[in-house]
Design an enzyme around this catalytic site. Structure first.
Site, PDB file in Angstrom:
ATOM      1  N   ASP A   1     -69.812 -12.747  55.043  1.00 33.69           N
ATOM      2  CA  ASP A   1     -68.665 -13.225  54.261  1.00 33.69           C
ATOM      3  C   ASP A   1     -68.683 -14.741  54.204  1.00 33.69           C
ATOM      4  O   ASP A   1     -68.663 -15.404  55.243  1.00 33.69           O
ATOM      5  CB  ASP A   1     -67.357 -12.760  54.919  1.00 33.69           C
ATOM      6  CG  ASP A   1     -67.091 -11.282  54.680  1.00 33.69           C
ATOM      7  OD1 ASP A   1     -67.066 -10.874  53.503  1.00 33.69           O
ATOM      8  OD2 ASP A   1     -66.909 -10.546  55.664  1.00 33.69           O
TER       9      ASP A   1
ATOM     10  N   ASP B   1     -64.929  -2.694  50.561  1.00 37.86           N
ATOM     11  CA  ASP B   1     -64.863  -3.712  51.606  1.00 37.86           C
ATOM     12  C   ASP B   1     -63.415  -4.035  51.976  1.00 37.86           C
ATOM     13  O   ASP B   1     -62.646  -4.517  51.144  1.00 37.86           O
ATOM     14  CB  ASP B   1     -65.574  -4.977  51.077  1.00 37.86           C
ATOM     15  CG  ASP B   1     -65.621  -6.105  52.086  1.00 37.86           C
ATOM     16  OD1 ASP B   1     -65.344  -5.869  53.272  1.00 37.86           O
ATOM     17  OD2 ASP B   1     -65.963  -7.233  51.671  1.00 37.86           O
TER      18      ASP B   1
HETATM   19  C1  DX5 Z   1     -62.376  -9.824  53.600  1.00 38.90           C
HETATM   20  C2  DX5 Z   1     -63.870  -9.695  53.774  1.00 38.90           C
HETATM   21  C3  DX5 Z   1     -64.287  -8.397  54.431  1.00 38.90           C
HETATM   22  C4  DX5 Z   1     -63.768  -8.253  55.831  1.00 38.90           C
HETATM   23  C5  DX5 Z   1     -63.992  -6.855  56.337  1.00 38.90           C
HETATM   24  O1  DX5 Z   1     -62.094 -10.971  52.899  1.00 38.90           O
HETATM   25  O2  DX5 Z   1     -64.529  -9.751  52.530  1.00 38.90           O
HETATM   26  O3  DX5 Z   1     -65.698  -8.267  54.411  1.00 38.90           O
HETATM   27  O4  DX5 Z   1     -64.362  -9.134  56.719  1.00 38.90           O
HETATM   28  O5  DX5 Z   1     -63.415  -6.793  57.601  1.00 38.90           O
HETATM   29  P1  DX5 Z   1     -62.397  -5.643  58.034  1.00 38.90           P
HETATM   30  O6  DX5 Z   1     -63.205  -4.383  58.133  1.00 38.90           O
HETATM   31  O7  DX5 Z   1     -61.902  -6.137  59.340  1.00 38.90           O
HETATM   32  O8  DX5 Z   1     -61.331  -5.535  56.987  1.00 38.90           O
HETATM   33 ZN    ZN Z   2     -66.645  -9.097  52.508  1.00 43.17          ZN
END
Ligand code: DX5
Ligand code: ZN
Length: 208
Positions: free
Chosen positions: A31, A171
């Site tokens: 990310d 996601d």
């Molecule tokens: C949110 C990100 C995601 C996030 C996923 O902005 O794009 O990839 O890190 O993490 P969890 O599973 O904790 O929601």
């Molecule tokens: Zn993400």
């Protein structure tokens, strides 16, 4: 089902990446946030590039940034399978997708929760990957938005009607319960559910 692990919520990135490397996870989801497209900011490339020291898994790079053309050449240097940009940005999206492809890397478009699936139509022929956000982009550990289930179904119908073979990923807020709402996806991106546990492989297996 494929699984892509996000380390955004990690408190010890080298350790967690090394642990993930010993699991059967398919991709490491990276990310990237610029403090403009979203409020938060992740570490700069000169630090982020070190992830290759801890994992040999292919990377699934998610650019939550206003100007991906600056980031694409950098992340294309790493062991990258996909680079995904957001459909909501002002930059010329087709140019950015072509830039990604120029490095022989698969290109993806992400859609935020309030963006309609139809917004993707002009870009469908270019896409290898479509990332449906099931939380508002910007941070880990948020709750899965239930309407994502309908959105994934709508997207699947759209892809079938245009005969497009792009992979669909989802996601945000994915765990062993919310994954049941994602049967129309091909890849689950999961962060805190995996990273905050003491048995990464068990959590990854529970998502398959
Ligand atoms: C949110 C990100 C995601 C996030 C996923 O902005 O794009 O990839 O890190 O993490 P969890 O599973 O904790 O929601
Ligand atoms: Zn993400």
């Amino acid at each position: 089902m494929k699984v892509s692990a996000s380390f955004l919520s990690s408190k010890n990135i080298p350790k967690d990446l090394s642990t993930l490397n010993d699991t059967d996870v398919d991709y490491i989801h990276v990310d990237i946030m610029d403090g403009k497209f979203v409020e938060n900011k992740t570490m700069p490339f000169r630090e982020m590039r070190h992830i290759y020291e801890y994992t040999s898994k292919r990377l699934d790079v998610h650019l939550m940034v206003e100007d991906p053309s600056k980031y694409i050449p950098l992340y294309a240097e790493l062991n990258t399978e996909f680079i995904t940009i957001h459909v909501e940005i002002e930059e010329d999206i087709i140019k950015d997708l072509e830039l990604i492809k120029s490095y022989s890397i698969k290109c993806g478009l992400a859609i935020s929760p309030d963006t309609k699936v139809n917004t993707l139509i002009p870009y469908l022929p270019y896409l290898d990957y479509i990332l449906v956000m099931s939380v508002y982009p910007g941070k880990g550990g948020q709750e899965f938005i239930p309407n994502t289930e309908n959105k994934l179904k709508e997207l699947r119908e759209l892809l079938n009607s245009y005969n497009i073979k792009a992979l669909v990923s989802v996601d945000g807020g994915i765990d062993n319960i919310t994954k049941d709402k994602c049967s129309n996806a091909d890849v689950l991106v999961s962060g805190s559910y995996i990273i905050k546990s003491d048995n990464f492989q068990e959590k990854i297996s529970s998502l398959r």
